[in-house]
Design a protein around this motif. Structure first.
Motif, mmCIF file in Angstrom:
data_model
loop_
_atom_site.group_PDB
_atom_site.id
_atom_site.type_symbol
_atom_site.label_atom_id
_atom_site.label_comp_id
_atom_site.label_asym_id
_atom_site.label_seq_id
_atom_site.Cartn_x
_atom_site.Cartn_y
_atom_site.Cartn_z
ATOM 1 N N ILE A 1 0.841 -1.210 0.000
ATOM 2 C CA ILE A 1 0.000 0.000 0.000
ATOM 3 C C ILE A 1 0.873 1.256 0.000
ATOM 4 N N MET A 2 1.944 1.204 0.795
ATOM 5 C CA MET A 2 2.795 2.395 0.904
ATOM 6 C C MET A 2 3.671 2.612 -0.323
ATOM 7 N N ALA A 3 3.721 1.595 -1.208
ATOM 8 C CA ALA A 3 4.624 1.686 -2.353
ATOM 9 C C ALA A 3 3.946 2.198 -3.614
ATOM 10 N N ASN A 4 2.625 2.246 -3.627
ATOM 11 C CA ASN A 4 1.922 2.685 -4.847
ATOM 12 C C ASN A 4 2.396 1.946 -6.096
ATOM 13 N N VAL A 5 2.395 0.621 -6.074
ATOM 14 C CA VAL A 5 2.807 -0.156 -7.256
ATOM 15 C C VAL A 5 1.586 -0.541 -8.087
ATOM 16 N N ASN A 6 1.834 -1.091 -9.275
ATOM 17 C CA ASN A 6 0.697 -1.422 -10.147
ATOM 18 C C ASN A 6 -0.029 -2.696 -9.688
ATOM 19 N N ALA A 7 -1.200 -2.912 -10.286
ATOM 20 C CA ALA A 7 -2.078 -4.001 -9.840
ATOM 21 C C ALA A 7 -1.421 -5.376 -9.997
ATOM 22 N N ASP A 8 -0.619 -5.543 -11.055
ATOM 23 C CA ASP A 8 0.020 -6.843 -11.259
ATOM 24 C C ASP A 8 1.019 -7.138 -10.140
ATOM 25 N N THR A 9 1.815 -6.147 -9.814
ATOM 26 C CA THR A 9 2.784 -6.329 -8.720
ATOM 27 C C THR A 9 2.065 -6.614 -7.406
ATOM 28 N N GLN A 10 0.984 -5.874 -7.162
ATOM 29 C CA GLN A 10 0.182 -6.121 -5.950
ATOM 30 C C GLN A 10 -0.268 -7.580 -5.902
ATOM 31 N N ALA A 11 -0.758 -8.069 -7.054
ATOM 32 C CA ALA A 11 -1.266 -9.448 -7.116
ATOM 33 C C ALA A 11 -0.153 -10.459 -6.835
ATOM 34 N N GLN A 12 1.049 -10.181 -7.353
ATOM 35 C CA GLN A 12 2.169 -11.117 -7.127
ATOM 36 C C GLN A 12 2.546 -11.154 -5.638
ATOM 37 N N PHE A 13 2.546 -10.006 -5.004
ATOM 38 C CA PHE A 13 2.874 -9.974 -3.576
ATOM 39 C C PHE A 13 1.794 -10.659 -2.742
ATOM 40 N N ARG A 14 0.546 -10.550 -3.210
ATOM 41 C CA ARG A 14 -0.531 -11.252 -2.489
ATOM 42 C C ARG A 14 -0.350 -12.761 -2.580
ATOM 43 N N LYS A 15 0.064 -13.220 -3.768
ATOM 44 C CA LYS A 15 0.318 -14.667 -3.906
ATOM 45 C C LYS A 15 1.469 -15.077 -2.995
ATOM 46 N N TYR A 16 2.516 -14.280 -3.004
ATOM 47 C CA TYR A 16 3.681 -14.562 -2.149
ATOM 48 C C TYR A 16 3.252 -14.709 -0.691
ATOM 49 N N SER A 17 2.492 -13.727 -0.212
ATOM 50 C CA SER A 17 2.165 -13.739 1.215
ATOM 51 C C SER A 17 1.177 -14.841 1.569
ATOM 52 N N ALA A 18 0.235 -15.123 0.671
ATOM 53 C CA ALA A 18 -0.717 -16.212 0.942
ATOM 54 C C ALA A 18 0.026 -17.539 1.052
ATOM 55 N N ASN A 19 0.999 -17.740 0.175
ATOM 56 C CA ASN A 19 1.749 -19.002 0.190
ATOM 57 C C ASN A 19 2.679 -19.122 1.395
ATOM 58 N N ILE A 20 3.386 -18.057 1.717
ATOM 59 C CA ILE A 20 4.270 -18.187 2.879
ATOM 60 C C ILE A 20 3.473 -18.256 4.177
#
Lengths: 299, 299
Positions: free
Chosen positions: B199-218
């Protein structure tokens, strides 16, 4: 135009109905999970009660011309915090109350673990509600609501006051300590209800200051009158055994000041509250009527 | 450049030290009240622990070029929520644990009422921290942090997961239910730690989605590996008696899948986490190392 007791009662009843519907719908819309948690939250939040805090949000907001729809989330949030605090206060490790307003408390209707979690989840829900994107509110205002509610609910407010109350039980404390205790335990959230409406109204600093005086005075008057009711009220109207503060060995205003002096103190606090809003360029009739109701109520 | 185990350990230790100092200073700066509440909050929040959630806030934030000073409040807030949940989970009405990381739990060091209030006040503190006016953050972003944390902490996240955990104790549950339980109970807050940095990084939707996958998996891998450690670890390293999940009759991944299959599941989750961040245009070495550490750790 002065607002009479019956009109005020009607407005309080109307707010109760409105906020109860909002809260019930909010809880019912939570996703279903294989746990009794949602039911326990519903039970705790809908146990009745005067809904003083939501009433203040709407009354102040409407006096300051804030649209009612913009006040709903704040009104729900402050009541979620109040409801969670009652659930936790009723726990065996705290006041160990089995009844509240004639109904089983949450840990009796469910169990202790569920009651702890229901309180916890209601606190989170409060912050979720006021941080949801809202068409009629600016992010800056919403953030100020969050800050106001978090401070009022936490260590420097309600939780700190409750901890002071526990620490003071069975001990002699002086009037200053009792006032600080109540300013935190019940005053902070009442002040917050008023402040949240003020935040949404974008009024000038002087008006803000007058509303702060109003809320600080009625918050304290509310507690002083509660202590008085505990001595002169009866169990049926209070929903708790009369004299329960005396039994649990808690310091009260009548105990420290005598009943007469306590009644005069409440009266004086209400007069100060009236003075603070009387000359504002807003129609504060309902707030004046409410201030007087605080020391006239029988429960 | 790959980050080795010892460099990761050093970074984790450095985050621990940083966040412990921030949290201690924050608690110490709370106004003094005649109650043990502040000490109890301090005890609960400084009981040690891996500080996984703050680590993720900083690691993701730094990968996305967010200044560290803008991450502090979010890192503290997510850890306050985690710490409060542990204080409440340890209560007699919940898991009834007297030790955590070899030290007395809050209700043992103080008392139950104080432990309940310390947890409550830490939750409020979390929201107070992220809603304070901040020179490097926009109100809109801060409000999104509040919303993210409130959802992760509440009924639809951690509290709901804990309630499911209680409801499932002593019952046979299937793998899907166990996964939902853990996704809420521990996953939600881990995902929130990552999301807050995003949220604090203001990145694009694709990057947001990749980080969500990362965090859900870990998040899920973390829990599966915790269950595995409960079987193969030893008490000294875990800080709790080995096999305590078995004793308390809670469903675990090794129980439902067998130990081998559980280990393979954890491995697969970590591989999916690695895939999700490997091709992003950011240096995610530390996040890759952390994902691998999750299933290699001994405690």
């Amino acid at each position: 135009m002065t607002i009479g007791a019956s009109e005020l009662k009607q407005q309080i009843a109307s707010t109760q109905q409105h906020i109860n519907t909002l809260l019930a719908n909010t809880i019912d819309n939570l996703v279903a999970l294989p746990t009794p948690l949602r039911d326990a939250m519903r039970h705790g939040v809908l146990l009745g009660g005067k809904r003083v805090r939501p009433f203040l949000v709407y009354a102040v907001g409407e006096a300051l011309n804030v649209p009612k729809s913009a006040l709903d989330k704040a009104a729900m949030a402050v009541e979620c915090i109040h409801a969670y605090s009652l659930i936790h206060d009723d726990l065996p490790a705290m006041d160990d109350d089995e009844l509240r307003r004639g109904q089983p408390t949450v840990h009796i209707a469910y169990d202790e673990a569920t009651a702890i979690l229901a309180g916890d989840a209601l606190q989170s829900l409060a912050f979720e509600l006021i941080s949801e994107p809202h068409p009629h509110m600016q992010a800056q205002q919403q953030l100020a609501l969050v800050q106001c509610l978090a401070k009022a609910a936490g260590y420097g407010g309600m939780c700190g006051g409750q901890a002071m109350d526990i620490a003071a039980t069975g001990k002699a404390i002086d009037l200053d300590t009792l006032m600080t205790l109540h300013k935190l335990k019940t005053g902070a959230l009442i002040e917050c209800a008023v402040e949240m409406a003020v935040i949404m109204a974008n009024v000038n600093a002087d008006t803000q200051a007058q509303f702060r005086k109003y809320s600080a005075n009625i918050g304290l008057a509310f507690q002083v009158h509660d202590d008085i009711l505990d001595i002169i009220g009866d169990t049926e109207q209070l929903g708790k055994p009369q004299g329960s503060d005396l039994k649990s060995d808690k310091s009260t205003y009548p105990q420290l000041l005598g009943l007469d002096q306590a009644q005069q103190t409440a009266q004086k606090l209400v007069e100060q509250a009236l003075t603070s809003v009387r000359d504002l360029p807003y129609n504060c009739d309902i707030l004046e009527a409410f201030a007087m109701y605080i020391i006239e109520r029988k429960q």
